[in-house]
Design a protein around this motif. Structure first.
Motif, PDB file in Angstrom:
ATOM      1  N   UNK A   1       8.811  14.421 -58.727  1.00 18.85           N
ATOM      2  CA  UNK A   1       9.951  13.946 -58.268  1.00 18.85           C
ATOM      3  C   UNK A   1       9.978  12.355 -58.764  1.00 18.85           C
ATOM      4  N   UNK A   2      11.111  11.974 -59.162  1.00 16.94           N
ATOM      5  CA  UNK A   2      11.120  10.567 -59.579  1.00 16.94           C
ATOM      6  C   UNK A   2      11.918   9.813 -58.393  1.00 16.94           C
ATOM      7  N   UNK A   3      11.941   8.464 -58.252  1.00 14.27           N
ATOM      8  CA  UNK A   3      12.694   7.581 -57.028  1.00 14.27           C
ATOM      9  C   UNK A   3      13.187   6.366 -57.815  1.00 14.27           C
ATOM     10  N   UNK A   4      14.227   5.841 -57.239  1.00 10.53           N
ATOM     11  CA  UNK A   4      14.565   4.553 -57.584  1.00 10.53           C
ATOM     12  C   UNK A   4      15.324   4.085 -56.376  1.00 10.53           C
ATOM     13  N   UNK A   5      15.277   2.578 -56.398  1.00 12.48           N
ATOM     14  CA  UNK A   5      15.800   1.873 -55.168  1.00 12.48           C
ATOM     15  C   UNK A   5      17.277   1.550 -55.805  1.00 12.48           C
ATOM     16  N   UNK A   6      18.159   1.637 -54.992  1.00 13.47           N
ATOM     17  CA  UNK A   6      19.721   1.310 -55.070  1.00 13.47           C
ATOM     18  C   UNK A   6      20.017  -0.049 -54.675  1.00 13.47           C
ATOM     19  N   UNK A   7      20.596  -0.592 -55.841  1.00 10.64           N
ATOM     20  CA  UNK A   7      21.126  -2.071 -55.539  1.00 10.64           C
ATOM     21  C   UNK A   7      22.443  -2.183 -55.198  1.00 10.64           C
ATOM     22  N   UNK A   8      22.767  -3.490 -54.792  1.00  7.19           N
ATOM     23  CA  UNK A   8      24.225  -3.700 -54.069  1.00  7.19           C
ATOM     24  C   UNK A   8      25.224  -3.051 -55.032  1.00  7.19           C
ATOM     25  N   UNK A   9      24.939  -3.647 -56.331  1.00  8.60           N
ATOM     26  CA  UNK A   9      25.881  -3.041 -57.270  1.00  8.60           C
ATOM     27  C   UNK A   9      25.800  -1.824 -57.887  1.00  8.60           C
ATOM     28  N   UNK A  10      24.929  -0.974 -57.273  1.00  5.20           N
ATOM     29  CA  UNK A  10      24.598   0.527 -57.554  1.00  5.20           C
ATOM     30  C   UNK A  10      23.859   0.563 -58.849  1.00  5.20           C
ATOM     31  N   UNK A  11      22.755  -0.676 -59.112  1.00  4.54           N
ATOM     32  CA  UNK A  11      21.904  -0.662 -60.142  1.00  4.54           C
ATOM     33  C   UNK A  11      20.772   0.370 -59.381  1.00  4.54           C
ATOM     34  N   UNK A  12      19.786   0.950 -60.387  1.00  2.00           N
ATOM     35  CA  UNK A  12      18.849   1.648 -60.174  1.00  2.00           C
ATOM     36  C   UNK A  12      17.588   1.021 -60.629  1.00  2.00           C
ATOM     37  N   UNK A  13      16.616   0.715 -59.496  1.00  2.00           N
ATOM     38  CA  UNK A  13      15.412   0.066 -60.052  1.00  2.00           C
ATOM     39  C   UNK A  13      14.225   1.256 -59.657  1.00  2.00           C
ATOM     40  N   UNK A  14      13.411   1.894 -60.763  1.00  2.00           N
ATOM     41  CA  UNK A  14      12.328   2.737 -60.524  1.00  2.00           C
ATOM     42  C   UNK A  14      11.264   2.284 -59.492  1.00  2.00           C
TER      43      UNK A  14
ATOM     44  N   UNK B   1      27.543   7.531 -53.579  1.00  5.10           N
ATOM     45  CA  UNK B   1      26.822   6.631 -52.663  1.00  5.10           C
ATOM     46  C   UNK B   1      27.395   6.491 -51.593  1.00  5.10           C
ATOM     47  N   UNK B   2      26.597   5.911 -50.478  1.00  5.48           N
ATOM     48  CA  UNK B   2      27.215   6.083 -49.124  1.00  5.48           C
ATOM     49  C   UNK B   2      28.048   5.075 -48.974  1.00  5.48           C
ATOM     50  N   UNK B   3      28.511   4.033 -49.906  1.00  5.74           N
ATOM     51  CA  UNK B   3      29.837   3.430 -49.861  1.00  5.74           C
ATOM     52  C   UNK B   3      31.052   3.984 -50.471  1.00  5.74           C
ATOM     53  N   UNK B   4      30.715   4.944 -51.150  1.00  6.42           N
ATOM     54  CA  UNK B   4      31.766   5.749 -51.897  1.00  6.42           C
ATOM     55  C   UNK B   4      32.382   4.940 -53.195  1.00  6.42           C
ATOM     56  N   UNK B   5      31.418   4.059 -53.607  1.00  5.51           N
ATOM     57  CA  UNK B   5      32.077   3.169 -54.753  1.00  5.51           C
ATOM     58  C   UNK B   5      31.321   3.735 -56.314  1.00  5.51           C
ATOM     59  N   UNK B   6      30.286   4.581 -55.983  1.00  2.15           N
ATOM     60  CA  UNK B   6      29.553   5.201 -57.352  1.00  2.15           C
ATOM     61  C   UNK B   6      29.207   6.616 -57.235  1.00  2.15           C
ATOM     62  N   UNK B   7      29.272   7.363 -58.453  1.00  2.57           N
ATOM     63  CA  UNK B   7      28.773   8.461 -58.535  1.00  2.57           C
ATOM     64  C   UNK B   7      27.411   8.765 -59.306  1.00  2.57           C
ATOM     65  N   UNK B   8      26.515   9.274 -58.847  1.00  9.73           N
ATOM     66  CA  UNK B   8      25.422   9.477 -59.972  1.00  9.73           C
ATOM     67  C   UNK B   8      25.173  10.889 -60.285  1.00  9.73           C
TER      68      UNK B   8
END
Length: 342
Positions: A312-325, A246-253
Motif C-alpha cells: 500500500x502506497x500513501x500520499x498526503x494531499x495538499x491544498x491545491x490537490x498535490x500529492x506528497x509521498x 477529493x472531499x472538497x469536490x475539486x479534484x478526481x484522482x
C-alpha cells in the motif's frame, strides 16, 4: 464522517482462496501505516491476482461498518467498526462471484459478476438481511466493474465493460429497483466511477488496455438522465481503472495500473474535467501495479494498493490537490485486492 473515537485505518482484502481475510493497517496522525493485522472474513476469495472490480472492500457512509465481498464463496462479509477495531458480524449469501458493494443509508447493493446481477440487502442490528425480490439480472456477458449509489441514494449505477455501457436504476423507498436505463459510455471500457456531492458522475475508461489511451468522462445526472459534460479526457497513460473524488469536490484522482501513476483531474463547477497532472503520484516508476485507492474521510491522505509489489502506497494531499509521498507498507499476498480508508 465518523464522530466517535475509533482509530483510523486502511483496509484491504487478501482474496485468498483457502480463507479470505481483511488486513487492517492503523493510521498515525502523519498518515503512516502500522500494525497490519488480518481478520478472517468467514468466506473465501477467488485466489486470483488482480480482482477485476472497484468496491470489493468498502466502508459504509458513516464508517461504522465494513463490507468485504468474497468472490470465491459467493457471499459478503460484514464487520462492525468501533474503538476496538473491526468485529466480524457474519456473512450473507448474495450471488455468483460478488466483486463490488455499495451502501447508502443502510441500503446495500452487491454486484455479482458470475451471474451477472445486482442484489439488495438491509443493514440492521442483526447484520445484513436480504431484500426479497431485489435481485436484478444484468445483460449476459456484460463484464460489470462497479456498483454505486448516487449521492442522494435515488439511483444505483453499474458500469459494464464488455457492452461499453452505464446502467442506472431508480431506487424506491422500499429498496427495490425500478426499470433500468442504459447509456452508451463516452469512451470504451468504462470501469470505476465516483460521484461529486452535487451528483456529477465521473467514469474512467480503460479503452481495452490500449497503451496511452486512458481517459475519464463526466456526466450530469438530472431527473434520471445521464448527460455527457466532458467526453473521454485523456491522460496519456494506460489501464486506468479506479477513481476517487477529493472531499472538497475539486479534484478526481485516478490510478493507472499499467504505469503505476495517479492522475489528477480538476473538476469544474459545471462538472467539466481538465487534466491537471497525469502523474500527480507514482508508486514504482516504470512498473505496473497501482489499482484500488481511497481517501481518508478527512481528505488529508490518499492510499493506493500496488498489486504487483503487494504494498500500500500513501500520499498526503495538499491544498491545491498535490500529492506528497509518505511511504509504502508491504507484506501482502499476491492476491490482495480492494482498499478502503477511514
Amino acid at each position: 464522517m465518523r464522530t466517535d473515537s475509533a482509530p483510523s485505518a486502511v483496509y484491504v482484502q487478501s482474496n485468498e482462496r483457502d480463507g479470505n481475510q481483511v488486513v487492517v493497517f492503523r493510521t498515525s496522525p502523519n498518515g503512516a501505516l502500522s500494525d497490519p493485522g488480518p481478520i478472517a472474513t468467514g468466506g473465501d476469495g477467488d485466489g486470483v491476482p488482480h480482482l477485476a472490480s472497484q468496491g470489493s472492500t468498502t466502508l459504509t457512509g458513516d464508517a461504522r461498518a465494513l463490507l468485504v465481498t468474497n468472490a470465491g464463496s459467493d457471499d459478503v462479509s460484514l464487520f462492525a467498526v468501533d474503538g476496538d477495531g473491526p468485529r466480524a458480524r457474519g456473512t450473507t449469501a448474495v450471488g455468483s462471484a460478488p466483486k463490488s458493494a455499495a451502501e447508502h443509508d443502510g441500503l446495500v447493493y452487491v454486484l455479482n459478476t458470475g451471474d451477472p446481477s445486482v442484489c439488495g440487502l438491509r443493514l440492521t442490528g442483526g447484520g445484513l438481511e436480504p431484500i426479497a425480490g431485489s435481485t436484478r439480472a444484468l445483460e449476459a456477458g456484460a463484464d460489470p466493474a462497479q456498483v454505486g449509489f448516487s449521492p442522494d441514494g435515488s439511483a444505483l449505477v453499474v458500469t459494464e465493460r464488455a457492452t461499453n455501457a452505464i446502467v442506472s436504476y431508480p431506487v424506491g423507498s422500499d429498496g427495490q429497483l425500478g426499470d433500468p436505463r442504459t447509456w452508451s459510455s463516452s469512451g470504451q471500457t468504462p470501469y470505476g466511477f465516483a460521484f461529486t456531492d452535487d451528483g456529477t458522475l465521473l467514469v474512467v475508461e480503460a479503452f481495452g488496455a490500449a497503451k496511452g489511451k486512458a481517459a475519464t468522462s463526466s456526466y450530469a445526472t438530472t431527473g434520471g438522465d445521464l448527460t455527457p459534460v466532458s467526453a473521454s479526457v485523456g491522460n496519456g497513460r494506460s489501464e486506468i481503472c479506479w477513481a476517487v473524488v477529493s472531499d472538497d469536490n475539486r479534484f478526481l484522482y485516478t490510478t493507472n495500473f499499467a504505469d503505476s501513476g495517479i492522475s489528477r483531474y480538476a473538476i469544474g463547477d459545471d462538472g467539466s474535467l481538465t487534466l491537471d497532472d497525469a502523474a500527480a503520484g507514482v508508486g514504482i516508476a516504470g512498473h505496473t501495479g497501482l489499482r484500488d485507492e481511497d481517501l481518508t474521510t478527512d481528505g488529508r491522505f490518499l492510499y493506493a494498493l500496488d498489486a504487483e509489489s503487494c504494498q500500500v502506497f500513501g500520499w498526503s494531499v495538499g491544498a491545491s490537490g498535490s500529492l506528497s509521498p509518505i511511504g509504502s507498507w508491504g507484506g501482502l499476498p499476491a492476491t490482495v485486492a480492494g482498499l478502503a480508508a477511514d
